[in-house]
Design an enzyme around this catalytic site. Structure first.
Site, PDB file in Angstrom:
ATOM      1  N   ASP A   1       0.820  -1.088  -0.097  1.00 31.90           N
ATOM      2  CA  ASP A   1       0.013  -0.082   0.139  1.00 31.90           C
ATOM      3  C   ASP A   1       0.898   1.186  -0.033  1.00 31.90           C
ATOM      4  O   ASP A   1       0.235   2.422  -0.238  1.00 31.90           O
ATOM      5  CB  ASP A   1      -0.750   0.157   1.239  1.00 31.90           C
ATOM      6  CG  ASP A   1      -2.043  -0.945   1.350  1.00 31.90           C
ATOM      7  OD1 ASP A   1      -2.343  -1.190   0.128  1.00 31.90           O
ATOM      8  OD2 ASP A   1      -2.353  -1.268   2.308  1.00 31.90           O
TER       9      ASP A   1
HETATM   10  C1  GLC Z   1      -1.571  -4.164   5.469  1.00 30.76           C
HETATM   11  C2  GLC Z   1      -2.560  -4.127   4.564  1.00 30.76           C
HETATM   12  C3  GLC Z   1      -2.107  -4.969   3.252  1.00 30.76           C
HETATM   13  C4  GLC Z   1      -1.134  -4.565   2.486  1.00 30.76           C
HETATM   14  C5  GLC Z   1       0.027  -4.615   3.528  1.00 30.76           C
HETATM   15  C6  GLC Z   1       1.155  -4.138   2.820  1.00 30.76           C
HETATM   16  O1  GLC Z   1      -1.405  -5.175   6.083  1.00 30.76           O
HETATM   17  O2  GLC Z   1      -3.565  -4.603   5.328  1.00 30.76           O
HETATM   18  O3  GLC Z   1      -3.433  -5.045   2.446  1.00 30.76           O
HETATM   19  O4  GLC Z   1      -0.934  -5.592   1.460  1.00 30.76           O
HETATM   20  O5  GLC Z   1      -0.163  -3.776   4.615  1.00 30.76           O
HETATM   21  O6  GLC Z   1       1.375  -2.858   2.492  1.00 30.76           O
END
Ligand code: GLC
Length: 778
Positions: free
Chosen positions: A465
């Site tokens: 993200d």
């Molecule tokens: C958090 C989010 C997940 C994402 C991860 C890496 O765990 O819930 O969806 O893939 O961060 O950024």
């Protein structure tokens, strides 16, 4: 230092001192009504949706206070001394403190001045309320006069409003008591939170300020100091469920008090329901039912291996955590407080993998909910809210692809190929599409949005993200999504074959190969794969980068997707070991960024070593395990597995800080001064993927379209293991032997005494137990 131990007989984690480094929590409820509870009874409750249907309030970002919670006060009326049996909120020293976090319940006991107490909290199976019980025993030599107080701090049902508009929610909240039931409601809708006592009460308070007293705190409430409540009502202000019960306890006698907390649409419903369960007998029998429910749940799969930690995790805690992530995605914990994001599309898709072996029907329901949040064009809402099913946010490059993994796992587990023909609506049109068409649209979306290297566009973000490369030009490309796409295409090709769509199968095999070739052409850096191209065509994760030279996921997924041939696979996983491995797990990338860079986005907001910026982002570790098993490296796969298993941190909990019975999302990496410190426990994709890595890949027992495949990849020194599992209506009792000290390669296979060719045990669906013996090597 340790704060507790695993009670394997009772499937409980027993915390032996209240001052754990962070609150160590548990969940109650099955995914509808429920809540979280810490080892000192801190936490909150909600009904199906923690944001829009909150029941108990919690003060956010309140750790180390961890308040309020489901509290009891015990007051010795002869001495006016008082304490909390759960230590908080009074924090008076108690003896024999013990918190037992079990499957679906928490029990906290302690004693003080000869009074032993046990508080127990749970949600009965299939019910939408919670039970609190308090058992007291007088172990002293004289008759004791005791006052018991309860404390349930009600929250306005919209938990965001509850914090945002304090005047409003305090003006409209009404709280009053009638016949041992305290009701909290507003004029807005017919909705009542009720808190009911199963035994006669001496007095009550419904007004929080009256109970606590002005400028007082939960540690010394006015009512407890004075030994009784004031029978207050709240026609504005904050509501509370405070009862005062008077008890006289003879030496060696015991008494138990039961309370019920829940919500109802109508007051009459609250009256009807609340009378039924808050008695000692009923509460006791519901508790037995809950224990049976979980016993059955975890017996769907059990293992016996040379590793105690693996057994403990797979047999109990990892399965339990997977059910919790399935219930709540990344929505509600001590870190994600149920006020922001709902159920994540990519998260929940992955979470289905962790419960597939035991409740494929529930996984199917979730898949349908997710598919309803997919747009006709193929992409999807990033998340949805459980109460309404309504989606929120879009623009991610990967979300929609994960659903294919969930559907494939469901089909393999159940053989329910007809599911592919089920029609499901799209989020943005009146049209419906079959499940198969939804999957086709998902891959088409990614195939249709590619950049100058033929790789899928990165858009706002992919799985990570915090890597936000698209600065408005729309050029940035994600190598990770390309790999996920290849993986998904391979699954879709296989599904197409299984359901008789031969041409489609060939088509997707071809597209997968083409996409893989694009990756190998444009993302190979010499010793590993790069992570992405940014909007200006600069590489991320290349050896030429100043920071962020190598990223983990594109190496694991290069192997998982089959993009890396054997020689590249060996090279990249060597690089992973050399550059990214630490004793607490594999870090996500290296070297971490050292200042904010708007061209990379969120990842550069973290200090070096934290979260996605060079931290151990645990979700990605099981992918490295899977990659190692695919390469046949059983020792290395197990080494990575053991490295992250939380139970191994039990005796150094002061450093790791979070619960040793569940995986956490992140551990600070070596570039951070607090290297080894874990956070964001419970709700993480680590749960389902580590269960999959352990059971489907290291132990290698995998549901497949044609049966149960036996393909272990274990440490060479293991002599074997046992694996029991339900699969399509039969039980498989599998013994794997490893007489020659190998890691992989089933040489012989017997099912019920008959030799079978290959390594797939057939489907029996006959309700019987089938004995399977597999030998690694000749
Ligand atoms: C958090 C989010 C997940 C994402 C991860 C890496 O765990 O819930 O969806 O893939 O961060 O950024």
């Amino acid at each position: 230092m340790k704060y507790g131990y695993f009670d394997q007989l009772n499937n409980e984690y027993v915390i032996t001192r209240p001052d754990t480094p962070t609150p160590w929590i548990n969940y109650i409820g099955e995914g509808r009504y429920g809540g979280i509870i810490s080892n000192t009874a801190g936490g909150y409750s909600f009904d199906r949706d923690p944001r829009y249907n909150r029941v108990l309030r919690y003060r956010y970002n309140s750790v180390p206070q961890d308040q309020p919670g489901r509290y009891f006060y015990i007051r010795d009326d002869d001495t006016a001394d008082f304490w909390s049996p759960t230590w908080q909120p009074v924090k008076a020293a108690v003896e024999n403190y013990e918190c037992r976090h079990g499957l679906g319940y928490t029990q906290i006991s302690s004693s003080k001045s000869g009074i032993e107490s046990r508080a127990r909290y749970f949600v009965p199976v299939g019910k939408d309320f919670e039970i609190w019980s308090l058992k007291l025993e007088n172990r002293s030599r004289k008759t004791r006069k005791i006052s018991i107080f309860t404390y349930a701090e009600f929250c306005f049902f919209d938990a965001v409003m509850d914090q945002q508009n304090v005047d409003w929610i305090q003006q409209i909240g009404q709280c009053s008591c009638r016949d041992r039931i305290i009701y909290f409601s507003t004029f807005i809708k017919d909705k009542y939170t009720y808190f009911a006592s199963g035994s006669g009460v001496h007095s009550h308070d419904c007004a929080l300020e009256t109970f606590i007293g002005k400028y007082n705190d939960l540690g010394r409430p006015h009512a407890v100091l004075k030994g009784k409540c004031s029978n207050s009502s709240a026609y504005r202000g904050n509501g509370v469920g405070a009862f005062c019960i008077k008890a006289v306890l003879k030496p060696d006698s015991e008494k138990e008090y039961v309370f019920q907390l829940g919500t109802a649409e109508k007051k009459a419903d609250a009256d009807r329901i609340s009378g039924k369960y808050n008695n000692v007998k009923k509460a006791g029998s519901e508790f037995v039912k809950l224990k049976d429910y979980w016993k059955k749940y975890i017996s769907a799969m059990s293992i016996r291996t040379p590793s105690r930690d693996m057994d403990l995790m797979v047999n109990v805690w990892n399965q339990y955590q997977c059910k919790t992530t399935f219930n709540w995605s990344r929505f509600v914990s001590l870190y994600q407080l149920g006020i922001g994001r709902g159920m994540g599309f990519r998260d929940s898709s992955q979470d289905t993998l962790g419960i597939m072996h035991v409740m494929p029907d529930k996984a199917k329901e979730m898949i349908i909910k997710l598919l309803k949040n997919q747009f006709e064009e193929g992409d999807a809402y990033h998340q949805f809210f459980p109460l309404t099913g309504k989606g929120d946010q879009k623009g991610y490059s990967d979300d929609h692809l994960w659903i294919i993994l969930a559907v494939a796992a469901y089909l393999k587990e159940t053989g329910d190929i007809r599911f592919l023909d089920m029609k499901v609506s799209y989020a943005d049109s009146k049209k419906t599409g079959t499940v198969y068409e939804h999957m086709e649209k998902a891959v088409e979306y990614s195939l249709g949005k590619t950049g100058r290297h033929g790789l899928p566009l990165a858009l706002f973000a992919d799985w990570n993200d915090t890597i936000n490369l698209d600065r408005g030009k729309g050029n940035a490309e994600s190598v990770f999504v390309a790999m996920l796409l290849v993986y998904a295409l391979n699954q879709l090709a296989e599904i197409s074959g299984v359901c008789g769509k031969k041409e489609k199968a060939a088509k997707y095999v071809k597209i997968s190969a083409k996409t893989a070739a694009a990756v190998n052409r444009s993302a190979w850096d010499g010793n590993w794969y790069i992570r992405a191209y940014d909007d200006d065509n600069h590489k991320l994760g290349a050896s030429s980068c100043r920071k962020g030279k190598i990223f983990l996921n594109v190496q694991s997924w290069a192997v998982m997707s089959g993009i890396a041939g054997p020689s590249r696979a060996g090279r990249i996983m060597d690089a992973v070991r050399k550059k990214l491995n630490t004793r607490y797990g594999i870090i996500l990338m290296w070297p971490p960024y050292d200042k904010f860079d708007p061209k990379k986005g969120g990842v550069t907001t973290y200090p070096p070593g934290a979260k996605e910026n060079g931290g151990i982002f645990l979700h990605s570790n099981p992918w490295a395990i899977i990659a190692q098993t695919m390469m046949g490296n059983g020792d290395e796969a197990f080494r990575i597995y053991r490295q992250i298993v939380p139970s191994t941190r039990n005796n150094t909990a002061e450093k790791y800080e979070v619960e040793p019975y569940v995986f956490c999302q992140n551990i600070l990496g070596p570039d951070h001064p607090l290297f080894g410190l874990g956070r964001n426990s419970w709700l993480t994709g680590t749960a389902s993927w580590t269960l999959v890595a352990a059971t489907n890949y290291i132990l290698g027992i995998r549901a497949d379209y044609r049966g149960l495949t036996i393909d272990p990849c274990i440490p060479g020194k293991w002599k074997g293991f046992r694996f029991r599992r339900v699969f399509r209506g039969a039980r498989y009792d599998i013994t794997v032997k490893n007489p020659r000290g190998l890691s992989r390669g089933i040489g012989s296979l017997e099912v019920d005494g008959r030799v079978i060719k290959g390594n797939t045990v057939p489907v029996f669906s006959d309700g019987r137990v089938h004995k399977v013996t597999a030998v690694i090597g000749g």
